[in-house]
Design a protein around this motif. Sequence first.
Motif, short mmCIF file in Angstrom:
data_model
loop_
_atom_site.label_atom_id
_atom_site.label_comp_id
_atom_site.label_asym_id
_atom_site.label_seq_id
_atom_site.Cartn_x
_atom_site.Cartn_y
_atom_site.Cartn_z
N SER A 144 0.66 -32.00 39.47
CA SER A 144 0.52 -31.00 38.41
C SER A 144 -0.72 -31.29 37.56
O SER A 144 -1.50 -30.39 37.23
CB SER A 144 1.77 -30.98 37.55
N ARG A 145 -0.91 -32.56 37.24
CA ARG A 145 -2.06 -32.96 36.40
C ARG A 145 -3.39 -32.72 37.11
O ARG A 145 -4.36 -32.29 36.49
CB ARG A 145 -1.90 -34.44 36.01
N LEU A 146 -3.43 -32.97 38.42
CA LEU A 146 -4.66 -32.75 39.18
C LEU A 146 -5.10 -31.28 39.18
O LEU A 146 -6.28 -30.99 39.31
CB LEU A 146 -4.50 -33.23 40.62
N MET A 147 -4.17 -30.36 39.02
CA MET A 147 -4.49 -28.94 39.02
C MET A 147 -5.05 -28.47 37.67
O MET A 147 -5.54 -27.35 37.56
CB MET A 147 -3.26 -28.11 39.38
N ASP A 148 -5.02 -29.33 36.65
CA ASP A 148 -5.53 -28.97 35.33
C ASP A 148 -7.05 -28.82 35.33
O ASP A 148 -7.75 -29.42 36.15
CB ASP A 148 -5.12 -30.02 34.28
N PRO A 149 -7.59 -28.01 34.40
CA PRO A 149 -9.02 -27.70 34.37
C PRO A 149 -9.96 -28.90 34.24
O PRO A 149 -11.09 -28.85 34.72
CB PRO A 149 -9.19 -26.78 33.16
N ASP A 150 -9.53 -30.00 33.62
CA ASP A 150 -10.43 -31.14 33.47
C ASP A 150 -10.37 -32.12 34.65
O ASP A 150 -11.10 -33.10 34.69
CB ASP A 150 -10.19 -31.87 32.15
N LEU A 151 -9.51 -31.81 35.63
CA LEU A 151 -9.49 -32.60 36.86
C LEU A 151 -9.88 -31.67 38.02
O LEU A 151 -10.95 -31.08 37.96
CB LEU A 151 -8.15 -33.30 37.05
N THR B 191 -20.46 -38.90 52.32
CA THR B 191 -21.36 -38.64 51.21
C THR B 191 -20.71 -39.21 49.96
O THR B 191 -19.54 -39.61 49.98
CB THR B 191 -21.67 -37.13 51.04
N ALA B 192 -21.47 -39.26 48.89
CA ALA B 192 -20.93 -39.68 47.60
C ALA B 192 -21.42 -38.68 46.56
O ALA B 192 -22.55 -38.18 46.64
CB ALA B 192 -21.39 -41.09 47.24
N ILE B 193 -20.55 -38.37 45.60
CA ILE B 193 -20.89 -37.44 44.54
C ILE B 193 -20.51 -38.05 43.19
O ILE B 193 -19.70 -38.97 43.13
CB ILE B 193 -20.17 -36.08 44.71
N ASP B 194 -21.08 -37.49 42.15
CA ASP B 194 -20.65 -37.81 40.79
C ASP B 194 -19.71 -36.67 40.39
O ASP B 194 -20.13 -35.52 40.29
CB ASP B 194 -21.84 -37.88 39.85
N ARG B 195 -18.44 -36.98 40.18
CA ARG B 195 -17.44 -35.95 39.92
C ARG B 195 -17.77 -35.12 38.69
O ARG B 195 -17.44 -33.94 38.62
CB ARG B 195 -16.04 -36.56 39.82
N ARG B 196 -18.48 -35.69 37.72
CA ARG B 196 -18.83 -34.97 36.50
C ARG B 196 -19.77 -33.81 36.79
O ARG B 196 -19.77 -32.80 36.08
CB ARG B 196 -19.45 -35.92 35.48
N ASP B 197 -20.59 -33.93 37.86
CA ASP B 197 -21.48 -32.83 38.25
C ASP B 197 -20.72 -31.58 38.64
O ASP B 197 -21.27 -30.48 38.68
CB ASP B 197 -22.38 -33.25 39.42
N PHE B 198 -19.43 -31.74 38.96
CA PHE B 198 -18.60 -30.63 39.41
C PHE B 198 -17.56 -30.24 38.36
O PHE B 198 -16.60 -29.54 38.67
CB PHE B 198 -17.91 -31.01 40.73
N GLY B 199 -17.73 -30.71 37.15
CA GLY B 199 -16.81 -30.35 36.07
C GLY B 199 -15.50 -31.12 36.07
O GLY B 199 -14.56 -30.74 35.38
N VAL B 200 -15.42 -32.18 36.86
CA VAL B 200 -14.22 -33.02 36.89
C VAL B 200 -14.48 -34.16 35.91
O VAL B 200 -15.01 -35.20 36.26
CB VAL B 200 -13.92 -33.53 38.32
N THR B 201 -14.12 -33.92 34.66
CA THR B 201 -14.62 -34.76 33.57
C THR B 201 -13.60 -35.66 32.90
O THR B 201 -13.99 -36.57 32.17
CB THR B 201 -15.22 -33.86 32.47
N TRP B 202 -12.31 -35.44 33.12
CA TRP B 202 -11.32 -36.23 32.38
C TRP B 202 -11.46 -37.72 32.66
O TRP B 202 -11.74 -38.13 33.79
CB TRP B 202 -9.91 -35.79 32.74
N ASN B 203 -11.24 -38.52 31.64
CA ASN B 203 -11.22 -39.96 31.78
C ASN B 203 -10.50 -40.55 30.58
O ASN B 203 -10.21 -39.85 29.61
CB ASN B 203 -12.63 -40.55 31.90
#
Length: 180
Positions: free
Chosen positions: A70-77, A142-154
């Motif tokens: 449920s938490r993974l479906m939230d907008p900041d994840l 490949t490797a990505i920075d999750r923040r580049d895709f709006g996945v910002t929670w921490n």
Amino acid sequence: MAITPSTWTIDPVHSSVEFALDYMGFSTYRTGFRALEGALEFDPARPASASVAASIPVASVDVTNERLMSRLMDPDLLGGKEHPTITFKSTRVEAVDPAHWKVTGDLTIHGAARPVVLDARYLGQARHPFSGKMAAAFRAETAIDRRDFGVTWNAAMDSGGAYLGERVQISLTIMAVRPD
């Protein structure tokens, strides 16, 4: 006469998409997605003419905990409620050697499209013993920075580190079948 690359369909049963990131500053969290679909156009003799388009339902993320799902479906994840699909569409394929390719394309996660380069290996092909169809296999990373895709929670750890790492390592194992 130009040779047209063959169309291959990704076999979701024999393919996998996995990802890993630092967790709590001293461990690694690994999981993947249970669903994947897409198609490839390729001729192994002419990798530069290849292309790939694939999609992954965000809700197919492989977690066994309902609260985490449920938490993974939230907008900041992962934002699966507003952006239910992750997509990749290649824009260029460059042969490093006959079995090692750099596949450049647009990866869209959380509604944000960014260019990525997949370090891909063509593993070969053979006729499937049960279906009789040709099957081809690939591995890519490949490797990505999750923040580049709006996945910002921490969250901050009491040790001073971050709960989740920003760098996400993505690994793919793809089996594709030529439908003819």
